[in-house]
Design a protein around this motif. Structure first.
Motif, PDB file in Angstrom:
ATOM      1  N   UNK A 198       1.348  -1.066   0.114  1.00 27.78           N
ATOM      2  CA  UNK A 198       0.148  -0.320   0.486  1.00 27.78           C
ATOM      3  C   UNK A 198       0.955   1.173  -0.058  1.00 27.78           C
ATOM      4  N   UNK A 199       2.171   1.008   0.142  1.00 18.67           N
ATOM      5  CA  UNK A 199       3.174   2.181   0.683  1.00 18.67           C
ATOM      6  C   UNK A 199       3.539   2.467  -0.560  1.00 18.67           C
ATOM      7  N   UNK A 200       3.785   1.566  -1.862  1.00 14.80           N
ATOM      8  CA  UNK A 200       4.501   1.012  -2.943  1.00 14.80           C
ATOM      9  C   UNK A 200       3.624   2.403  -3.691  1.00 14.80           C
ATOM     10  N   UNK A 258      11.799   1.274  -3.378  1.00 15.57           N
ATOM     11  CA  UNK A 258      10.851   1.508  -4.443  1.00 15.57           C
ATOM     12  C   UNK A 258       9.481   0.612  -3.434  1.00 15.57           C
ATOM     13  N   UNK A 259       9.923  -0.543  -3.484  1.00 11.49           N
ATOM     14  CA  UNK A 259       9.256  -1.564  -3.222  1.00 11.49           C
ATOM     15  C   UNK A 259       9.832  -2.442  -3.912  1.00 11.49           C
ATOM     16  N   UNK A 301       2.397  -6.654  -8.734  1.00 10.37           N
ATOM     17  CA  UNK A 301       1.365  -7.237  -9.348  1.00 10.37           C
ATOM     18  C   UNK A 301      -0.553  -7.141  -8.831  1.00 10.37           C
ATOM     19  N   UNK A 302      -0.074  -7.261  -7.372  1.00 12.98           N
ATOM     20  CA  UNK A 302      -1.456  -6.785  -6.342  1.00 12.98           C
ATOM     21  C   UNK A 302      -1.635  -5.581  -7.078  1.00 12.98           C
ATOM     22  N   UNK A 303      -0.649  -4.539  -6.609  1.00 20.31           N
ATOM     23  CA  UNK A 303      -0.582  -2.963  -6.093  1.00 20.31           C
ATOM     24  C   UNK A 303      -0.345  -2.210  -7.773  1.00 20.31           C
ATOM     25  N   UNK A 304       0.008  -2.822  -8.934  1.00 16.15           N
ATOM     26  CA  UNK A 304      -0.322  -2.375  -9.997  1.00 16.15           C
ATOM     27  C   UNK A 304      -0.304  -3.450 -11.374  1.00 16.15           C
ATOM     28  N   UNK A 305      -1.650  -4.046 -11.277  1.00 12.84           N
ATOM     29  CA  UNK A 305      -1.810  -4.752 -11.833  1.00 12.84           C
ATOM     30  C   UNK A 305      -1.437  -4.929 -13.282  1.00 12.84           C
TER      31      UNK A 305
END
Length: 120
Positions: free
Chosen positions: A13-15, A66-67, A88-92
């Motif tokens: 969530x912080x990415x 950056x994660x 993939x979860x944060x930026x599919x």
């Protein structure tokens, strides 16, 4: 007693897109991601790039901050892995798009593993 400082890794969530895209804006870092895309954890000593060790360390830190990657220290050795599921979860679709474009444009191909052989 020696106290080892543990690296901080942002939670998914912080990415931020800006941080991830900034980390992926350098051909050496894209090459590192290409090498790590096989899902295996690699020791820093296994990685080869046409830069000084201190510069390689800097690139690995940028990716971690950056994660994009996770770093684990075991004694004096450091290991790194791609955080594919978190990305993939944060930026599919982002990582697959970057890897596909990097492969198509041959970005980062100068980065590899110590065990890689160079064809002549």
């Amino acid at each position: 007693m020696v106290i080892m400082k543990q690296a901080r890794h942002p939670e998914p969530a912080e990415m931020t897109l800006i941080d991830v895209m900034g980390a992926l804006s350098d051909p050496i870092r894209v090459g590192l991601v290409r090498v790590l895309a096989d899902g295996r954890e690699r020791g820093w000593g296994e990685l080869r790039a046409p830069v000084a060790k201190s510069t390689l360390s800097h690139h690995l830190r940028v990716l971690r901050d950056a994660g994009v990657t996770r770093t684990r220290q075991e004694g004096t050795r450091c290991f790194v892995e791609l955080r594919r599921s978190d990305l993939d979860a944060r930026f599919p679709g982002l990582l697959n798009a970057v890897l596909g474009a990097a492969h198509g444009d041959d970005v980062g191909s100068q980065v590899g593993l110590a065990t890689d052989t160079i064809a002549t």
